[in-house]
Design a protein around this motif. Sequence first.
Motif, PDB file in Angstrom:
ATOM      1  N   UNK B  92      28.560 121.367   4.939  1.00  0.00           N
ATOM      2  CA  UNK B  92      27.489 120.679   5.654  1.00  0.00           C
ATOM      3  C   UNK B  92      26.824 121.625   6.635  1.00  0.00           C
ATOM      4  N   UNK B  93      25.569 121.332   6.945  1.00  0.00           N
ATOM      5  CA  UNK B  93      24.839 122.093   7.958  1.00  0.00           C
ATOM      6  C   UNK B  93      24.213 121.129   8.947  1.00  0.00           C
ATOM      7  N   UNK B  94      23.944 121.650  10.126  1.00  0.00           N
ATOM      8  CA  UNK B  94      23.140 120.940  11.094  1.00  0.00           C
ATOM      9  C   UNK B  94      22.312 121.987  11.812  1.00  0.00           C
ATOM     10  N   UNK B  95      21.105 121.608  12.230  1.00  0.00           N
ATOM     11  CA  UNK B  95      20.244 122.604  12.842  1.00  0.00           C
ATOM     12  C   UNK B  95      20.538 122.710  14.325  1.00  0.00           C
ATOM     13  N   UNK B  96      20.414 123.925  14.836  1.00  0.00           N
ATOM     14  CA  UNK B  96      20.640 124.126  16.263  1.00  0.00           C
ATOM     15  C   UNK B  96      19.499 123.492  17.042  1.00  0.00           C
ATOM     16  N   UNK B  97      19.842 122.869  18.160  1.00  0.00           N
ATOM     17  CA  UNK B  97      18.834 122.234  18.984  1.00  0.00           C
ATOM     18  C   UNK B  97      18.429 120.859  18.517  1.00  0.00           C
ATOM     19  N   UNK B  98      19.055 120.367  17.481  1.00  0.00           N
ATOM     20  CA  UNK B  98      18.704 119.039  16.971  1.00  0.00           C
ATOM     21  C   UNK B  98      19.705 117.993  17.406  1.00  0.00           C
ATOM     22  N   UNK B  99      19.734 116.915  16.682  1.00  0.00           N
ATOM     23  CA  UNK B  99      20.644 115.822  17.011  1.00  0.00           C
ATOM     24  C   UNK B  99      21.995 115.968  16.326  1.00  0.00           C
ATOM     25  N   UNK B 100      22.178 117.083  15.660  1.00  0.00           N
ATOM     26  CA  UNK B 100      23.439 117.359  14.981  1.00  0.00           C
ATOM     27  C   UNK B 100      23.732 116.413  13.839  1.00  0.00           C
ATOM     28  N   UNK B 101      22.693 115.844  13.231  1.00  0.00           N
ATOM     29  CA  UNK B 101      22.953 115.071  12.019  1.00  0.00           C
ATOM     30  C   UNK B 101      23.352 116.070  10.941  1.00  0.00           C
ATOM     31  N   UNK B 102      24.335 115.686  10.165  1.00  0.00           N
ATOM     32  CA  UNK B 102      24.888 116.577   9.147  1.00  0.00           C
ATOM     33  C   UNK B 102      24.166 116.384   7.818  1.00  0.00           C
ATOM     34  N   UNK B 103      23.806 117.496   7.208  1.00  0.00           N
ATOM     35  CA  UNK B 103      23.266 117.492   5.858  1.00  0.00           C
ATOM     36  C   UNK B 103      24.373 118.030   4.960  1.00  0.00           C
ATOM     37  N   UNK B 104      24.816 117.205   4.036  1.00  0.00           N
ATOM     38  CA  UNK B 104      25.985 117.533   3.220  1.00  0.00           C
ATOM     39  C   UNK B 104      25.601 118.045   1.845  1.00  0.00           C
ATOM     40  N   UNK B 105      26.476 118.866   1.297  1.00  0.00           N
ATOM     41  CA  UNK B 105      26.426 119.178  -0.118  1.00  0.00           C
ATOM     42  C   UNK B 105      27.032 118.040  -0.915  1.00  0.00           C
ATOM     43  N   UNK B 106      26.984 118.169  -2.227  1.00  0.00           N
ATOM     44  CA  UNK B 106      27.447 117.100  -3.108  1.00  0.00           C
ATOM     45  C   UNK B 106      28.965 116.997  -3.178  1.00  0.00           C
ATOM     46  N   UNK B 107      29.658 118.011  -2.663  1.00  0.00           N
ATOM     47  CA  UNK B 107      31.112 117.972  -2.662  1.00  0.00           C
ATOM     48  C   UNK B 107      31.707 118.717  -3.847  1.00  0.00           C
ATOM     49  N   UNK B 108      32.901 119.243  -3.621  1.00  0.00           N
ATOM     50  CA  UNK B 108      33.676 119.894  -4.677  1.00  0.00           C
ATOM     51  C   UNK B 108      35.062 119.283  -4.682  1.00  0.00           C
ATOM     52  N   UNK B 109      35.452 118.768  -5.838  1.00  0.00           N
ATOM     53  CA  UNK B 109      36.779 118.182  -5.953  1.00  0.00           C
ATOM     54  C   UNK B 109      37.765 119.267  -6.353  1.00  0.00           C
ATOM     55  N   UNK B 110      38.688 119.585  -5.458  1.00  0.00           N
ATOM     56  CA  UNK B 110      39.722 120.583  -5.727  1.00  0.00           C
ATOM     57  C   UNK B 110      40.966 119.864  -6.233  1.00  0.00           C
ATOM     58  N   UNK B 111      41.386 120.217  -7.432  1.00  0.00           N
ATOM     59  CA  UNK B 111      42.587 119.613  -8.022  1.00  0.00           C
ATOM     60  C   UNK B 111      43.621 120.709  -8.215  1.00  0.00           C
ATOM     61  N   UNK B 112      44.708 120.624  -7.479  1.00  0.00           N
ATOM     62  CA  UNK B 112      45.769 121.624  -7.561  1.00  0.00           C
ATOM     63  C   UNK B 112      46.876 121.083  -8.453  1.00  0.00           C
ATOM     64  N   UNK B 113      47.194 121.840  -9.488  1.00  0.00           N
ATOM     65  CA  UNK B 113      48.203 121.419 -10.465  1.00  0.00           C
ATOM     66  C   UNK B 113      49.477 122.238 -10.313  1.00  0.00           C
ATOM     67  N   UNK B 114      50.616 121.592 -10.565  1.00  0.00           N
ATOM     68  CA  UNK B 114      51.889 122.334 -10.447  1.00  0.00           C
ATOM     69  C   UNK B 114      52.053 123.340 -11.591  1.00  0.00           C
TER      70      UNK B 114
END
Lengths: 117, 114
Positions: B92-114
């Motif tokens: 996520x990013x937020x712009x400096x000097x703003x209201x700090x609302x977060x702009x998110x990416x779509x996400x990455x699902x990390x699956x750890x297998x044994x």
Amino acid sequence: GAGVSQSPSNKVTEKGKDVELRCDPISGHTALYWYRQSLGQGLEFLIYFQGNSAPDKSGLPSDRFSAERTGGSVSTLTIQRTQQEDSAVYLCASSLLAANPLTNEQFFGPGTRLTVL
Amino acid sequence: AQSVTQLDSQVPVFEEAPVELRCNYSSSVSVYLFWYVQYPNQGLQLLLKYLSGSTLVESINGFEAEFNKSQTSFHLRKPSVHISDTAEYFCAVTISGGYNKLIFGAGTRLAVHP
């Protein structure tokens, strides 16, 4: 201390009905944010409150969506005439201050899962 | 306007292997950068953040991310993952000097297998 709480945790409603979602921020946090997490759109910003005023409503998707905050604390997000595309998890976050990046960590609530049938 | 791109929607990996989750951002103004983690059935938690100073930031559980301004990237890495790292990770990013609302990416699902 308690974190951000949201209620209800799950809400199932019929298309066309109105719903209200509640957020209780961390005590003393002046900034409050609503986000929406949906399969098609990911995590989206909806609205930001500083105290009881909302200087940024740019993320509200339509005029069916509104929110208010009273007493600088609890916030309610209202969706009127719900549609199936409103189905999502609605997340609330609060932070101590919005302007100072060193104190702006947003703490998220567990979310309300809304399902519109 | 700002935007965040997470190139991988899913990353499967075996336990104890290294992992890199990629994040690129676009902004015409200075931004602050964040990685959030969402464990199964839990809320979003801040993993680490870059505000200023050293471009390499670390979390308490072994993750690190490096801010690369020229490549507009903030990739998340861990040299050896555990089963417990299985979660969805959001940049996520937020712009400096703003209201700090977060702009998110779509996400990455990390699956750890044994």
